[in-house]
Design a protein around this motif. Structure first.
Motif, mmCIF file in Angstrom:
data_model
loop_
_atom_site.group_PDB
_atom_site.id
_atom_site.type_symbol
_atom_site.label_atom_id
_atom_site.label_comp_id
_atom_site.label_asym_id
_atom_site.label_seq_id
_atom_site.Cartn_x
_atom_site.Cartn_y
_atom_site.Cartn_z
ATOM 1 N N VAL A 1 70.976 -19.319 28.868
ATOM 2 C CA VAL A 1 70.014 -19.233 27.763
ATOM 3 C C VAL A 1 69.614 -17.768 27.620
ATOM 4 C CG1 VAL A 1 67.806 -20.020 26.836
ATOM 5 C CG2 VAL A 1 69.141 -21.540 28.318
ATOM 6 N N PHE A 2 69.789 -17.193 26.418
ATOM 7 C CA PHE A 2 69.494 -15.785 26.196
ATOM 8 C C PHE A 2 68.539 -15.606 25.019
ATOM 9 C CE2 PHE A 2 74.037 -15.521 27.741
ATOM 10 C CZ PHE A 2 73.690 -15.127 29.039
ATOM 11 N N PRO A 3 67.562 -14.683 25.150
ATOM 12 C CA PRO A 3 66.706 -14.351 24.015
ATOM 13 C C PRO A 3 67.388 -13.293 23.135
ATOM 14 C CG PRO A 3 65.996 -13.119 25.929
ATOM 15 C CD PRO A 3 67.165 -13.964 26.381
ATOM 16 N N ARG A 4 67.151 -13.363 21.836
ATOM 17 C CA ARG A 4 67.700 -12.367 20.927
ATOM 18 C C ARG A 4 66.697 -12.066 19.817
ATOM 19 N NH1 ARG A 4 74.074 -14.077 19.871
ATOM 20 N NH2 ARG A 4 74.788 -13.754 22.026
ATOM 21 N N ILE A 5 66.720 -10.800 19.387
ATOM 22 C CA ILE A 5 65.896 -10.377 18.257
ATOM 23 C C ILE A 5 66.764 -9.510 17.356
ATOM 24 C CG2 ILE A 5 63.872 -9.064 17.516
ATOM 25 C CD1 ILE A 5 62.663 -9.600 20.288
ATOM 26 N N ALA A 6 66.737 -9.776 16.055
ATOM 27 C CA ALA A 6 67.437 -8.948 15.072
ATOM 28 C C ALA A 6 66.467 -8.620 13.956
ATOM 29 C CB ALA A 6 68.660 -9.689 14.525
ATOM 30 N N VAL A 7 66.372 -7.332 13.614
ATOM 31 C CA VAL A 7 65.409 -6.895 12.606
ATOM 32 C C VAL A 7 66.005 -5.737 11.806
ATOM 33 C CG1 VAL A 7 64.276 -5.328 14.235
ATOM 34 C CG2 VAL A 7 63.018 -6.144 12.241
ATOM 35 N N LEU B 1 68.968 -7.424 22.918
ATOM 36 C CA LEU B 1 69.665 -8.368 23.793
ATOM 37 C C LEU B 1 69.245 -8.165 25.240
ATOM 38 C CD1 LEU B 1 73.365 -7.925 22.548
ATOM 39 C CD2 LEU B 1 71.720 -9.624 21.748
ATOM 40 N N ASN B 2 69.390 -9.210 26.025
ATOM 41 C CA ASN B 2 69.366 -9.074 27.476
ATOM 42 C C ASN B 2 70.769 -8.610 27.858
ATOM 43 O OD1 ASN B 2 69.204 -9.311 30.218
ATOM 44 N ND2 ASN B 2 68.319 -11.365 30.212
ATOM 45 N N ARG C 1 62.436 -3.617 25.394
ATOM 46 C CA ARG C 1 61.946 -2.449 24.657
ATOM 47 C C ARG C 1 61.683 -2.814 23.197
ATOM 48 N NH1 ARG C 1 59.255 0.393 22.811
ATOM 49 N NH2 ARG C 1 59.253 2.666 22.583
ATOM 50 N N LEU C 2 62.522 -3.639 22.628
ATOM 51 C CA LEU C 2 62.333 -4.040 21.239
ATOM 52 C C LEU C 2 61.115 -4.954 21.094
ATOM 53 C CD1 LEU C 2 63.503 -3.631 18.447
ATOM 54 C CD2 LEU C 2 64.991 -5.610 18.818
ATOM 55 N N GLN C 3 60.867 -5.793 22.090
ATOM 56 C CA GLN C 3 59.664 -6.631 22.060
ATOM 57 C C GLN C 3 58.401 -5.777 21.996
ATOM 58 O OE1 GLN C 3 60.530 -8.892 25.644
ATOM 59 N NE2 GLN C 3 60.665 -10.813 24.484
ATOM 60 N N ARG C 4 58.366 -4.706 22.786
ATOM 61 C CA ARG C 4 57.197 -3.827 22.764
ATOM 62 C C ARG C 4 57.069 -3.110 21.421
ATOM 63 N NH1 ARG C 4 59.071 -2.057 27.830
ATOM 64 N NH2 ARG C 4 59.379 0.061 27.025
ATOM 65 N N LEU C 5 58.203 -2.656 20.903
ATOM 66 C CA LEU C 5 58.183 -1.947 19.627
ATOM 67 C C LEU C 5 57.668 -2.841 18.508
ATOM 68 C CD1 LEU C 5 59.076 0.685 18.077
ATOM 69 C CD2 LEU C 5 61.234 -0.523 17.616
ATOM 70 N N LEU C 6 58.033 -4.116 18.545
ATOM 71 C CA LEU C 6 57.669 -5.053 17.471
ATOM 72 C C LEU C 6 56.393 -5.827 17.769
ATOM 73 C CD1 LEU C 6 61.236 -6.485 16.750
ATOM 74 C CD2 LEU C 6 60.039 -4.667 15.518
ATOM 75 N N ALA C 7 55.724 -5.514 18.880
ATOM 76 C CA ALA C 7 54.474 -6.180 19.258
ATOM 77 C C ALA C 7 54.641 -7.682 19.401
ATOM 78 C CB ALA C 7 53.377 -5.867 18.232
ATOM 79 N N GLY D 1 55.118 -9.134 22.526
ATOM 80 C CA GLY D 1 54.778 -9.592 23.869
ATOM 81 C C GLY D 1 55.999 -10.154 24.577
ATOM 82 N N ASP D 2 55.889 -11.385 25.103
ATOM 83 C CA ASP D 2 57.034 -12.058 25.752
ATOM 84 C C ASP D 2 57.709 -13.066 24.819
ATOM 85 O OD1 ASP D 2 56.872 -10.786 28.254
ATOM 86 O OD2 ASP D 2 55.192 -12.076 28.827
ATOM 87 N N GLY D 3 57.369 -12.998 23.524
ATOM 88 C CA GLY D 3 57.989 -13.904 22.563
ATOM 89 C C GLY D 3 59.343 -13.397 22.105
ATOM 90 N N THR D 4 60.100 -14.273 21.510
ATOM 91 C CA THR D 4 61.418 -13.902 20.991
ATOM 92 C C THR D 4 61.691 -14.604 19.676
ATOM 93 O OG1 THR D 4 63.782 -13.743 21.521
ATOM 94 C CG2 THR D 4 62.645 -15.742 22.227
ATOM 95 N N GLN D 5 62.504 -13.973 18.890
ATOM 96 C CA GLN D 5 62.853 -14.513 17.577
ATOM 97 C C GLN D 5 63.741 -15.757 17.708
ATOM 98 O OE1 GLN D 5 65.666 -12.184 15.172
ATOM 99 N NE2 GLN D 5 63.971 -11.819 13.754
ATOM 100 N N SER D 6 64.654 -15.734 18.665
ATOM 101 C CA SER D 6 65.563 -16.871 18.841
ATOM 102 C C SER D 6 66.015 -16.976 20.288
ATOM 103 C CB SER D 6 66.797 -16.729 17.934
ATOM 104 O OG SER D 6 67.585 -15.615 18.334
#
Length: 429
Positions: free
Chosen positions: A116-122, A139-140, A230-236, A238-243
């Motif tokens: 299971v991997f967290p991902r964010i795309a913006v 990505l992790n 690092r992207l989580q911090r930049l986008l505020a 926290g420990d949440g993820t987009q997907s």
């Protein structure tokens, strides 16, 4: 005694038919070629279609959905904008969503889940660059690159030069096509602007530590990869993820896993099976059309054999009369011509399978590069630049059987015609 006579008689008819196919070598080669080309077409094109299907499936799984993807219901409603303000578990009391590690631990309890991997795309706007827009992809990295081949052509993580960004640092990796267009190299910075989950502008200038080649033009041209923390911090966030993307031990388990994950997370989350992807579903719809095309080619080849056999019967009309005069029954005359056409179908299909199988085997190791042939016209599809053929012995056997059965059935028509030629009439011609 009767059984021995029947067995010997059948063998005699087969022997006569086998000898007859070599009496006119030009006619035989023509029939071989007709069936062989049809079967070769089936083998090569089915290998190519299977390769395209596998390519799309792999790209959808690795780059987009995994085997199962989880997002929030709000994100799914606006997914074309890739919003970051709706992390998984988002609600008024928890605007940063749920901790992705807690969600992952829950999902790992589902049987068949491998990773299971967290991902964010913006979206990001680039400054001081000829390339004005890109996509930041968090990505992790270490875990993802160990679990999947992002460059399926080379079966590697795709890193071409340098190294991947370290966790929590102001570092990134860019595609080789992106770097070439923007005139960037390792050690350069990329000043950019993006929008956080709180709708505030965030400015960032990460250092390029690596250049990748995924052999996937859309990602090689548009994506900037960075560490997800690092992207989580930049986008505020926290420990949440987009997907969250979930990989199964077996892709065939994806539907069962998706159903169980949906039950675990409830209606606030949208769980998607990779087979529900538009392009994956489209390829499933197209395959029957290709099957019809294959059958058409076989039928055309069969009609060529029919035409050839009709000519053969016309040329050998006196021979048919002599067979009848010597006591051969109509059934035996039909059998001789049917066995003869059957040999043509068997050997022709075998030639097609051998040549087609060789082409498919070569194509399974040396891919076709679609970008070299068609440029970037397929860039909107989740398809890599290189397509490997899918070699399969089962596919070869199926193609051979299709060639033999269809061609043999169609040759019954001229074979039956030979039975109705009266011996006396035939000898007069």
């Amino acid at each position: 005694m009767t059984n021995e006579y029947k067995l010997g008689g059948t063998w005699m008819l087969i022997t006569i038919a086998f000898r007859n196919i070599w009496r006119n070598k030009r006619r035989t080669v023509f029939c071989f070629t007709a069936v062989g080309i049809a079967v070769l077409f089936i083998v090569v094109y089915s290998a190519m279609i299977d390769g395209m299907t596998r390519n799309i499936n792999d790209r959808v799984q690795i780059f987009e959905l995994g085997h199962v993807r989880v997002v929030s219901a709000q994100y799914e409603a606006e997914n074309e904008y890739m919003p970051v303000q709706y992390p998984i578990g988002f609600n008024a009391e928890n605007p940063n969503g749920k901790n992705w590690r807690d969600l992952a631990a829950l999902i790992y309890e589902v049987p068949g889940v491998r990773a299971v991997f967290p991902r964010i795309a913006v979206f990001a706007a680039l400054q001081e660059s000829v390339v004005k827009h890109a996509i930041l992809w968090g990505l992790n990295i270490e875990a993802e690159m160990a679990a999947n081949h992002f460059n399926l052509t080379k079966r590697s993580d795709g890193l071409q030069e340098g190294r991947w960004p370290s966790p929590g640092t102001n570092e990134c990796a860019v595609g080789y096509a992106f770097a070439r267009r923007a005139g960037l190299s390792i050690g350069d910075r990329i000043p950019l602007r993006t929008t956080s989950a709180q709708f505030s502008d965030r400015f960032w200038s990460p250092v390029i530590t690596g250049i990748f080649d995924f052999d996937f033009i859309r990602y090689d041209e548009q994506f900037i990869i960075t560490d997800i923390e690092r992207l989580q911090r930049l986008l505020a966030l926290g420990d949440g993820t987009q997907s969250l993307v979930i990989f199964a031990d077996d892709e065939r388990q994806s539907a069962a896993i998706a159903a169980q994950v949906q039950n675990l997370l409830g209606s606030d989350s949208v769980v998607t099976d990779w087979r529900d992807n538009y392009w994956v579903a489209m390829m499933r719809m197209v395959i029957p059309i290709y099957l019809i095309i294959f059958l058409v080619f076989l039928i055309v080849a069969s009609f060529l054999i029919i035409n050839t056999m009709v000519m053969v019967i016309h040329e050998r009309i006196k021979e048919i009369g002599m067979m009848g005069s010597l006591g051969m029954t109509r059934r035996e005359i039909v059998a001789v011509f049917f066995y003869e056409s059957l040999f043509l179908a068997v050997f022709g299909a075998l030639c097609g399978v051998v040549v087609g199988g060789a082409i498919a085997a070569i194509g399974s190791n040396y891919p076709i590069r679609f970008t070299d042939l068609y440029g970037n016209m397929f860039s909107d599809m989740p398809m890599g630049n290189s397509i490997f053929f899918q070699f399969s012995f089962a596919r070869l056997v199926m193609a051979w059987l299709m060639g033999v059965i269809i061609a043999s059935v169609f040759t019954l028509i001229p074979s039956l015609k030979s039975a109705f030629v009266e011996p006396v009439e035939a000898l007069r011609r």
